[in-house]
Design an enzyme around this catalytic site. Sequence first.
Site, PDB file in Angstrom:
ATOM      1  N   THR A 124      22.283  -2.310  18.566  1.00 17.40           N
ATOM      2  CA  THR A 124      21.163  -3.068  19.118  1.00 17.40           C
ATOM      3  C   THR A 124      19.876  -2.256  19.234  1.00 17.40           C
ATOM      4  OG1 THR A 124      20.347  -4.046  21.171  1.00 17.40           O
ATOM      5  CG2 THR A 124      22.157  -2.532  21.385  1.00 17.40           C
ATOM      6  N   GLU A 126      18.149  -2.320  21.723  1.00 11.97           N
ATOM      7  CA  GLU A 126      18.118  -1.801  23.093  1.00 11.97           C
ATOM      8  C   GLU A 126      18.395  -0.292  23.109  1.00 11.97           C
ATOM      9  OE1 GLU A 126      18.004  -2.711  26.669  1.00 11.97           O
ATOM     10  OE2 GLU A 126      16.602  -4.100  25.767  1.00 11.97           O
ATOM     11  N   TYR A 148      23.689  -1.424  29.510  1.00 12.26           N
ATOM     12  CA  TYR A 148      24.048  -2.104  28.258  1.00 12.26           C
ATOM     13  C   TYR A 148      23.687  -1.219  27.065  1.00 12.26           C
ATOM     14  CZ  TYR A 148      23.474  -5.300  24.282  1.00 12.26           C
ATOM     15  OH  TYR A 148      23.518  -5.888  23.033  1.00 12.26           O
ATOM     16  N   LYS A 152      26.197   0.590  24.342  1.00 14.84           N
ATOM     17  CA  LYS A 152      26.081   0.277  22.909  1.00 14.84           C
ATOM     18  C   LYS A 152      25.823   1.538  22.084  1.00 14.84           C
ATOM     19  CE  LYS A 152      26.507  -4.199  22.034  1.00 14.84           C
ATOM     20  NZ  LYS A 152      27.205  -4.783  20.879  1.00 14.84           N
TER      21      LYS A 152
END
Length: 323
Positions: A124, A126, A148, A152
């Site tokens: 991601t 992110e 998160y 990841k």
Amino acid sequence: MTKRALITGVNGMDGSHLADLLLEKDYAVFGMERRASAKNRRNTAHLEGKITFLSADLTDQNSLMRCLKEADPHEVYNLGAMSFVGESWNTPENTGDVNGLGCLRILEALREYNRPVKFYQASTSEMFGKMIENPASESTPFYPRSPYGVAKLYAHWITKNYRESHDMFNVCGILFNHESERRGIEFVTRKITDGVARIHLGLQDKIMLGNLEAKRDWGYAPDYVKAMWLTLQQDTPDDYVIATGETRSIREFLDAAFDCIDIEDWSEYVGQDPRFFRPAEVDVLRGDSSKAREVLGWKPETSFDDMVHRMVENDITLLRGNR
Ligand code: NAP
Ligand code: G4F
């Protein structure tokens, strides 16, 4: 020979779009779902009888091995995750378990299974978080800003590490934000399109949001699952940024969504609530997908405005049906 694919998180937005795509390509599709007391097949009701649902959980190693044996796949797409960034501060341990260790568990199951299976990990944007470079490419350093994103990042590196350590065909798609009519209602885009539809139908007065200044590189999910499939069709495993290269603020998303119901000044219909602000924000995301465009021949096909229109129209239709 019929190709067989196993998708984790098949009932999610991406999982359901990928299942649609693979069925078009005549794959035998096995969709992993975690079963609670009730089925959650809102996005996959149309796939019943067309794909095989398998019950398992990314936190349960044995269930993953059983899935592999039942599906006997050529390709595994790991799309299952606790995917809501805001929630990851409330459940950081579970987020690490599902999003980080969940990926490791599949890799370990694949190693034990010991057949030539291609593996896709949904990484991601992110992971870029603070955005050391704008736009971010495959070589941009990571700086995640949420539990998160950190979880990841573990999954991203362990996927690469197993590729290098064990000669596995593992790839990561570094996916920037993508949305569709099937997006979960808690994400800002769908929350807005659902709210705009309700305002249009006289069912709601206001949409309450958090930070309106954050910017995202938003694409259309059906375009992004094509990139996933293309990535696994290559001869050499590699990682790719998947993005539009354009970035827009939440305010600009609101402009486009309210435009669908002919409202130019939406200020009286939108409020802010501290509950929807995050402890640490990712202010801006923008990706450079040149490598995917050159090597995979991928490009986004659906414009931002088309995507927003489709989402608002779909929400109006759904709500009219419910009334
Ligand atoms: P989504 O709609 O939230 O789907 C995630 C799926 O994972 C859900 O079906 C969920 O099942 C399942 N899941 C959650 N916990 C699980 C567990 N412990 N075991 C097995 N399955 C579990 O997310 P999405 O937007 O389709 O995203 C797909 C993947 O891409 C995710 O890994 C996400 O992190 C990643 N990603 C998404 C974007 C984006 O903009 N959409 C961008 C970058 C990366 P339930 O229905 O039971 O909750
Ligand atoms: O829609 P969001 O919750 O998506 P976010 O955090 O960008 O995460 C999504 O994209 C990631 C890729 O970059 C994926 F990995 C992840 O799984 C997920 O699909 O929030 C977008 C922005 C944020 O800056 C947030 O602070 O919208 C802002 N926002 C403002 N008001 C809000 C709200 N977000 C939500 N969810 N709800 C609000 O009321």
